[in-house]
Design a protein around this motif. Structure first.
Motif, PDB file in Angstrom:
ATOM      1  N   ILE A   1       0.902  -1.235   0.003  1.00 13.60           N
ATOM      2  CA  ILE A   1      -0.004  -0.068  -0.183  1.00 13.60           C
ATOM      3  C   ILE A   1       0.949   1.262  -0.097  1.00 13.60           C
ATOM      4  O   ILE A   1       2.000   1.313   0.497  1.00 13.60           O
ATOM      5  CB  ILE A   1      -0.922   0.083   1.218  1.00 13.60           C
ATOM      6  CG1 ILE A   1      -0.257  -0.188   2.520  1.00 13.60           C
ATOM      7  CG2 ILE A   1      -1.757  -1.308   1.037  1.00 13.60           C
ATOM      8  CD1 ILE A   1      -1.150   0.231   3.813  1.00 13.60           C
ATOM      9  N   SER A   2       0.422   2.418  -0.367  1.00 11.39           N
ATOM     10  CA  SER A   2       1.069   3.779  -0.216  1.00 11.39           C
ATOM     11  C   SER A   2       1.313   3.980   0.884  1.00 11.39           C
ATOM     12  O   SER A   2       0.562   3.733   1.758  1.00 11.39           O
ATOM     13  CB  SER A   2       0.477   4.613  -1.361  1.00 11.39           C
ATOM     14  OG  SER A   2      -0.691   4.964  -0.716  1.00 11.39           O
ATOM     15  N   ASP A   3       2.267   4.983   0.913  1.00 16.96           N
ATOM     16  CA  ASP A   3       2.576   5.672   2.322  1.00 16.96           C
ATOM     17  C   ASP A   3       1.408   6.392   2.651  1.00 16.96           C
ATOM     18  O   ASP A   3       1.010   6.523   4.008  1.00 16.96           O
ATOM     19  CB  ASP A   3       3.901   6.547   2.130  1.00 16.96           C
ATOM     20  CG  ASP A   3       5.261   5.925   2.086  1.00 16.96           C
ATOM     21  OD1 ASP A   3       5.048   4.605   2.255  1.00 16.96           O
ATOM     22  OD2 ASP A   3       6.133   6.617   1.702  1.00 16.96           O
ATOM     23  N   THR A   4       0.771   6.927   1.795  1.00 19.71           N
ATOM     24  CA  THR A   4      -0.509   7.810   2.123  1.00 19.71           C
ATOM     25  C   THR A   4      -1.635   6.879   2.824  1.00 19.71           C
ATOM     26  O   THR A   4      -2.309   7.291   3.858  1.00 19.71           O
ATOM     27  CB  THR A   4      -1.213   8.513   0.997  1.00 19.71           C
ATOM     28  OG1 THR A   4      -0.117   9.326   0.359  1.00 19.71           O
ATOM     29  CG2 THR A   4      -2.524   9.381   1.197  1.00 19.71           C
ATOM     30  N   THR A   5      -1.711   5.718   2.141  1.00 23.41           N
ATOM     31  CA  THR A   5      -2.670   4.866   2.622  1.00 23.41           C
ATOM     32  C   THR A   5      -2.509   4.196   3.862  1.00 23.41           C
ATOM     33  O   THR A   5      -3.124   4.309   4.986  1.00 23.41           O
ATOM     34  CB  THR A   5      -2.981   3.777   1.699  1.00 23.41           C
ATOM     35  OG1 THR A   5      -3.548   4.241   0.483  1.00 23.41           O
ATOM     36  CG2 THR A   5      -3.916   2.597   2.338  1.00 23.41           C
ATOM     37  N   TYR A   6      -1.379   4.044   4.033  1.00 25.68           N
ATOM     38  CA  TYR A   6      -0.765   3.651   5.432  1.00 25.68           C
ATOM     39  C   TYR A   6      -0.806   4.471   6.553  1.00 25.68           C
ATOM     40  O   TYR A   6      -1.293   4.289   7.600  1.00 25.68           O
ATOM     41  CB  TYR A   6       0.793   3.087   5.324  1.00 25.68           C
ATOM     42  CG  TYR A   6       1.264   2.453   6.516  1.00 25.68           C
ATOM     43  CD1 TYR A   6       1.061   1.174   6.894  1.00 25.68           C
ATOM     44  CD2 TYR A   6       1.717   3.228   7.681  1.00 25.68           C
ATOM     45  CE1 TYR A   6       1.585   0.447   7.832  1.00 25.68           C
ATOM     46  CE2 TYR A   6       2.255   2.542   8.892  1.00 25.68           C
ATOM     47  CZ  TYR A   6       2.142   1.107   9.163  1.00 25.68           C
ATOM     48  OH  TYR A   6       2.447   0.510  10.123  1.00 25.68           O
ATOM     49  N   SER A   7      -0.589   5.935   6.455  1.00 25.56           N
ATOM     50  CA  SER A   7      -0.972   6.831   7.171  1.00 25.56           C
ATOM     51  C   SER A   7      -2.384   6.920   7.685  1.00 25.56           C
ATOM     52  O   SER A   7      -2.713   7.403   8.556  1.00 25.56           O
ATOM     53  CB  SER A   7      -0.362   8.448   6.372  1.00 25.56           C
ATOM     54  OG  SER A   7       1.076   8.388   6.423  1.00 25.56           O
ATOM     55  N   GLN A   8      -3.166   6.797   6.747  1.00 22.70           N
ATOM     56  CA  GLN A   8      -4.690   6.927   6.867  1.00 22.70           C
ATOM     57  C   GLN A   8      -5.217   5.765   7.796  1.00 22.70           C
ATOM     58  O   GLN A   8      -5.833   5.961   8.549  1.00 22.70           O
ATOM     59  CB  GLN A   8      -5.445   6.923   5.419  1.00 22.70           C
ATOM     60  CG  GLN A   8      -5.206   8.254   4.631  1.00 22.70           C
ATOM     61  CD  GLN A   8      -5.926   7.960   3.209  1.00 22.70           C
ATOM     62  OE1 GLN A   8      -6.037   6.944   2.706  1.00 22.70           O
ATOM     63  NE2 GLN A   8      -6.580   9.068   2.876  1.00 22.70           N
ATOM     64  N   LEU A   9      -4.704   4.488   7.571  1.00 26.01           N
ATOM     65  CA  LEU A   9      -4.699   3.578   8.380  1.00 26.01           C
ATOM     66  C   LEU A   9      -4.317   3.681   9.857  1.00 26.01           C
ATOM     67  O   LEU A   9      -5.092   3.438  10.852  1.00 26.01           O
ATOM     68  CB  LEU A   9      -4.062   2.213   8.014  1.00 26.01           C
ATOM     69  CG  LEU A   9      -4.920   1.519   6.873  1.00 26.01           C
ATOM     70  CD1 LEU A   9      -3.823   0.406   6.325  1.00 26.01           C
ATOM     71  CD2 LEU A   9      -6.385   1.111   7.344  1.00 26.01           C
ATOM     72  N   GLU A  10      -3.131   4.523   9.910  1.00 24.84           N
ATOM     73  CA  GLU A  10      -2.681   4.680  11.107  1.00 24.84           C
ATOM     74  C   GLU A  10      -3.600   5.760  11.994  1.00 24.84           C
ATOM     75  O   GLU A  10      -3.762   5.596  13.131  1.00 24.84           O
ATOM     76  CB  GLU A  10      -1.407   5.601  11.107  1.00 24.84           C
ATOM     77  CG  GLU A  10      -0.085   4.522  11.092  1.00 24.84           C
ATOM     78  CD  GLU A  10       1.169   5.109  11.075  1.00 24.84           C
ATOM     79  OE1 GLU A  10       2.129   4.812  11.425  1.00 24.84           O
ATOM     80  OE2 GLU A  10       1.302   6.422  10.377  1.00 24.84           O
ATOM     81  N   LYS A  11      -4.284   6.603  11.188  1.00 28.04           N
ATOM     82  CA  LYS A  11      -5.165   7.739  12.039  1.00 28.04           C
ATOM     83  C   LYS A  11      -6.456   6.850  12.299  1.00 28.04           C
ATOM     84  O   LYS A  11      -7.077   7.492  13.304  1.00 28.04           O
ATOM     85  CB  LYS A  11      -5.439   8.787  11.004  1.00 28.04           C
ATOM     86  CG  LYS A  11      -4.259   9.808  10.605  1.00 28.04           C
ATOM     87  CD  LYS A  11      -4.587  10.732   9.534  1.00 28.04           C
ATOM     88  CE  LYS A  11      -3.365  11.674   9.328  1.00 28.04           C
ATOM     89  NZ  LYS A  11      -3.449  12.599   8.089  1.00 28.04           N
ATOM     90  N   LEU A  12      -6.746   5.692  11.471  1.00 33.54           N
ATOM     91  CA  LEU A  12      -8.256   4.965  12.138  1.00 33.54           C
ATOM     92  C   LEU A  12      -7.752   4.085  13.060  1.00 33.54           C
ATOM     93  O   LEU A  12      -8.848   3.630  13.515  1.00 33.54           O
ATOM     94  CB  LEU A  12      -8.629   4.504  10.767  1.00 33.54           C
ATOM     95  CG  LEU A  12      -9.112   5.471   9.600  1.00 33.54           C
ATOM     96  CD1 LEU A  12      -9.447   4.643   8.544  1.00 33.54           C
ATOM     97  CD2 LEU A  12     -10.336   6.211  10.321  1.00 33.54           C
TER      98      LEU A  12
END
Length: 124
Positions: A7-18
Motif C-alpha cells: 500500500i502507498s505511504d498515504t494509505t498507510y498514514s490513513q490507516l494509522e489515523k484510524l
C-alpha cells in the motif's frame, strides 16, 4: 496463511489515523470491512430484559429507567441509561427506540441493542 500486500505511504498514514490504541493495520482493515459489510445487512437485533416485550414495557412504565447497550459492527459498545419519565401506556416502545437510540443505525454500524430494566435508584 497470511498474504502480503503493498500500500502507498498515504494509505498507510490513513490507516494509522484510524487505528485505536496499538491496533495493527490488519485489525483496522478487518474492522472497516466488517463495518462496511454489516451496515448493509438487516436491522439490529433487539434484546429485552425481561425478555417478553410486553413485560418490558410494563416494567419500563413502572421504573421509568432502562440500561441500553448498543453493539456496533466494529465490536465496540456504548452503554447508557434511558430515563423514560414520559413513557406511558400509549407510548410506542419500538418507535421510541428507532427514533432515538437506533436512529441512523446503518450509518452508525449498530448491529444489536440490549435493553434491561433498572430501578432508578440503581441507575445512578
Amino acid at each position: 496463511m497470511a498474504k502480503t500486500i503493498e500500500i502507498s505511504d498515504t494509505t498507510y498514514s490513513q490507516l494509522e489515523k484510524l487505528a485505536s490504541g496499538f491496533e495493527s493495520p490488519d485489525n483496522v482493515i478487518q474492522r472497516l470491512l466488517l463495518k462496511t459489510s454489516t451496515t448493509l445487512e438487516s436491522k439490529p437485533e433487539l434484546v429485552f430484559d425481561p425478555q417478553d416485550e410486553r413485560e418490558f414495557k410494563k416494567q419500563l412504565m413502572l421504573h421509568k429507567c432502562a440500561e441500553v447497550i448498543i453493539h456496533k459492527a466494529d465490536g465496540s459498545k456504548n452503554i447508557s441509561i434511558w430515563h423514560a419519565d414520559r413513557f406511558s401506556e400509549n407510548s410506542n416502545l419500538r418507535g421510541n427506540l428507532w427514533s432515538g437510540y437506533l436512529r441512523g443505525w446503518k450509518e452508525a454500524g449498530i448491529v444489536k441493542a440490549e435493553l434491561k430494566i433498572k430501578r432508578k435508584a440503581d441507575a445512578y
